[in-house]
Design an enzyme around this catalytic site. Sequence first.
Site, PDB file in Angstrom:
ATOM      1  N   GLY A 134       5.884 -15.107  24.146  1.00 35.19           N
ATOM      2  CA  GLY A 134       7.123 -14.440  23.749  1.00 35.19           C
ATOM      3  C   GLY A 134       8.039 -15.438  23.079  1.00 35.19           C
ATOM      4  N   CYS A 164       1.432 -19.285  26.760  1.00 38.31           N
ATOM      5  CA  CYS A 164       2.643 -19.730  26.036  1.00 38.31           C
ATOM      6  C   CYS A 164       3.908 -19.462  26.865  1.00 38.31           C
ATOM      7  CB  CYS A 164       2.681 -19.066  24.665  1.00 38.31           C
ATOM      8  SG  CYS A 164       3.843 -19.855  23.549  1.00 38.31           S
ATOM      9  N   TYR A 165       4.727 -18.512  26.466  1.00 40.84           N
ATOM     10  CA  TYR A 165       5.922 -18.217  27.284  1.00 40.84           C
ATOM     11  C   TYR A 165       5.500 -17.897  28.717  1.00 40.84           C
ATOM     12  CZ  TYR A 165      10.188 -15.959  28.978  1.00 40.84           C
ATOM     13  OH  TYR A 165      11.300 -15.616  29.702  1.00 40.84           O
ATOM     14  N   HIS A 223      -2.730 -20.397  22.261  1.00 44.28           N
ATOM     15  CA  HIS A 223      -3.056 -18.962  22.176  1.00 44.28           C
ATOM     16  C   HIS A 223      -4.564 -18.746  22.065  1.00 44.28           C
ATOM     17  CE1 HIS A 223       1.009 -17.303  21.823  1.00 44.28           C
ATOM     18  NE2 HIS A 223       1.301 -18.476  21.293  1.00 44.28           N
ATOM     19  N   GLU A 230      -6.193 -16.129  22.339  1.00 45.43           N
ATOM     20  CA  GLU A 230      -6.554 -14.801  21.838  1.00 45.43           C
ATOM     21  C   GLU A 230      -6.787 -14.739  20.330  1.00 45.43           C
ATOM     22  OE1 GLU A 230      -3.693 -15.806  23.081  1.00 45.43           O
ATOM     23  OE2 GLU A 230      -1.962 -14.904  22.107  1.00 45.43           O
ATOM     24  N   SER A 248      -2.418  15.924   9.491  1.00 40.33           N
ATOM     25  CA  SER A 248      -1.667  15.361   8.363  1.00 40.33           C
ATOM     26  C   SER A 248      -2.601  14.817   7.311  1.00 40.33           C
ATOM     27  CB  SER A 248      -0.793  14.222   8.879  1.00 40.33           C
ATOM     28  OG  SER A 248      -1.632  13.159   9.310  1.00 40.33           O
ATOM     29  N   GLY A 249      -3.878  14.674   7.677  1.00 44.22           N
ATOM     30  CA  GLY A 249      -4.793  13.976   6.780  1.00 44.22           C
ATOM     31  C   GLY A 249      -4.925  12.509   7.154  1.00 44.22           C
ATOM     32  N   GLY A 250      -4.054  12.035   8.037  1.00 47.13           N
ATOM     33  CA  GLY A 250      -4.128  10.652   8.505  1.00 47.13           C
ATOM     34  C   GLY A 250      -5.231  10.494   9.554  1.00 47.13           C
ATOM     35  N   VAL A 251      -5.531   9.231   9.865  1.00 50.49           N
ATOM     36  CA  VAL A 251      -6.640   8.932  10.772  1.00 50.49           C
ATOM     37  C   VAL A 251      -6.387   9.518  12.170  1.00 50.49           C
ATOM     38  CG1 VAL A 251      -7.996   7.073  11.806  1.00 50.49           C
ATOM     39  CG2 VAL A 251      -6.923   6.736   9.587  1.00 50.49           C
ATOM     40  N   ASP A 252      -5.173   9.324  12.677  1.00 49.05           N
ATOM     41  CA  ASP A 252      -4.935   9.653  14.085  1.00 49.05           C
ATOM     42  C   ASP A 252      -5.072  11.155  14.363  1.00 49.05           C
ATOM     43  OD1 ASP A 252      -4.398   6.994  14.134  1.00 49.05           O
ATOM     44  OD2 ASP A 252      -2.225   7.211  14.214  1.00 49.05           O
ATOM     45  N   SER A 253      -4.422  11.966  13.551  1.00 42.00           N
ATOM     46  CA  SER A 253      -4.523  13.397  13.827  1.00 42.00           C
ATOM     47  C   SER A 253      -5.950  13.894  13.570  1.00 42.00           C
ATOM     48  CB  SER A 253      -3.493  14.200  13.022  1.00 42.00           C
ATOM     49  OG  SER A 253      -3.681  14.044  11.648  1.00 42.00           O
ATOM     50  N   LYS A 284      -5.422   1.279  17.156  1.00 40.93           N
ATOM     51  CA  LYS A 284      -5.812   1.855  15.857  1.00 40.93           C
ATOM     52  C   LYS A 284      -7.282   1.577  15.508  1.00 40.93           C
ATOM     53  CE  LYS A 284      -4.183   3.934  12.174  1.00 40.93           C
ATOM     54  NZ  LYS A 284      -3.171   4.989  12.177  1.00 40.93           N
TER      55      LYS A 284
END
Length: 508
Positions: free
Chosen positions: A56, A83-84, A169, A171, A223-228, A366
């Site tokens: 952070g 880190c933090y 880090h 990751e 919507s045509g988007g990936v998620d929906s 995503k």
Amino acid sequence: MDTSKCIIVMDFGGQYKELIARVVREMGVYSLILPSRTPAEKLREYDPAGIIFSGGPHSVYKEGAPSCDPGVFSLNVPVLGICYGMQYAAQRFGGKVQPGTVSEYGETKVELSASPLFKGLSSRETMLMSHTDIVSEPPAGFTVTASTENCPVAAMEDRERKIYCVQFHPEVNRSAHGKTLLFNFIFDICGAHKNYSLEGYIESQITSIREQVKDKNVLLGLSGGVDSAVAAALIAKALPGRLLCVYVDHGFMRKNETEQIKTAFSSLPLKLEAIDARAQFLQKLKGVTDPEQKRKIIGGEFVKTFAEAAKKYGEGAFLAQGTIYPDVIESGADNSANIKSHHNVGGLPKDMPFIGLVEPLRGLFKDEVRKLGKKLGLPEDIVSRQPFPGPGLAIRVIGEVTEEKLNALREADYIFREEMAAANVAASQYFAVLTDSRSVGVIGDFRNYGYVACLRAVITEDFMTAQFARLPYELLERVSSRIVNEVRLISRVCYDITGKPPATVEWE
Ligand code: XMP
């Protein structure tokens, strides 16, 4: 999802928290991100195998710095502080944290000594450092296990209390064997077992969708988007024949996009109601040139059109949404327990007829959503789709939006995308913009006073900041030449070389 023996990533405000959680999932272990202030008792309910404190940007010794419930250290669950997270643990147990004499940023040589965390690593590894503060004195009971030239305590641990900390880090890919370190923590130190896969996620969601919806129907705004799209495919699998997708065609989609959506969904066991609202949206935008006003009009019109469809088809049905995990984390909502009422969602009016909300992607990142879409048989065109703004091409036609300008932009954008694909050049997002400026050109023997189009291509991880993509000149030349030759309304093509900040990705 069953959370038992998951890894909890506690969010201390760092930009890599999602990356940490994704790396854990890629190793086959379920992970969750929770706010750092989550009470220890709540954490216990999740029954985690281990806890990772994210990094952070704060200083632990400053007022208002993020902290956690001290009870976290008494859960008898291994903790990895990054880190933090390390500095926080150091301070908590009586060590000393102070500004370092130099900030370390970038790949740094780290000297490692023996630790179960470093199994399989060499005594000298390259890790990404990004910090100003350092632990200058480790707390009593902690052993220093790594150091760098400028950072005497680059890692420390208290095996008895099962607390392991690293200043670097592990990751990120720029830390050469960082993933091995995380693997050691998750499997050797926490004793976690593989308990997570996308196949398992599909199965568990199918069961819970069926339990939630019972014999009712579901309505989803596509919507045509990936998620929906992926949410629709998953719900259709769980409830064949009981999902109605409403697709509002506002007329601002890219070339062939509406047809692609209809084709992709025609083979799934769902009903698709495509509402042709093109004329209505264009009419509302007549004479409007201000970007914010355009967005507001389009948003308002969209909600109105969808709400009408919902009244017609949604009585006694559930509303489905493609909410994904980063949306849930951003809204500060806890993962599973408290599902928001649909009244609060997406600006929809309060008097919607729905009986509940179905959000089967709430637990996914995503990239997982894209993988899931592929597993569910959605075509590449849909699952690999670039981000596309809700108001669509209406905010890429600068100034007043007309049918003629939209058509010209559609063709230019299509040529750009086609040539990018043919040249196999990657960028995070790329598109064409039709500016409101006109410029003189010559085609054959004729003067052509057309519009100036601009190409935009950016490289970014998170769309918060972006660089323009260094596209090959040959590619730009081909695209420019094709656009001015094939799109009558356009007489000149520019390339946008502005980063974000100071610019934004979109022009409006
Ligand atoms: P900006 O222009 O803000 O864009 O730098 C960052 C990312 O967000 C997308 N974008 C939108 N997405 N509705 C959306 O769903 C919108 O109104 C919207 N505006 C921008 C943009 O395409 C880029 O990926």
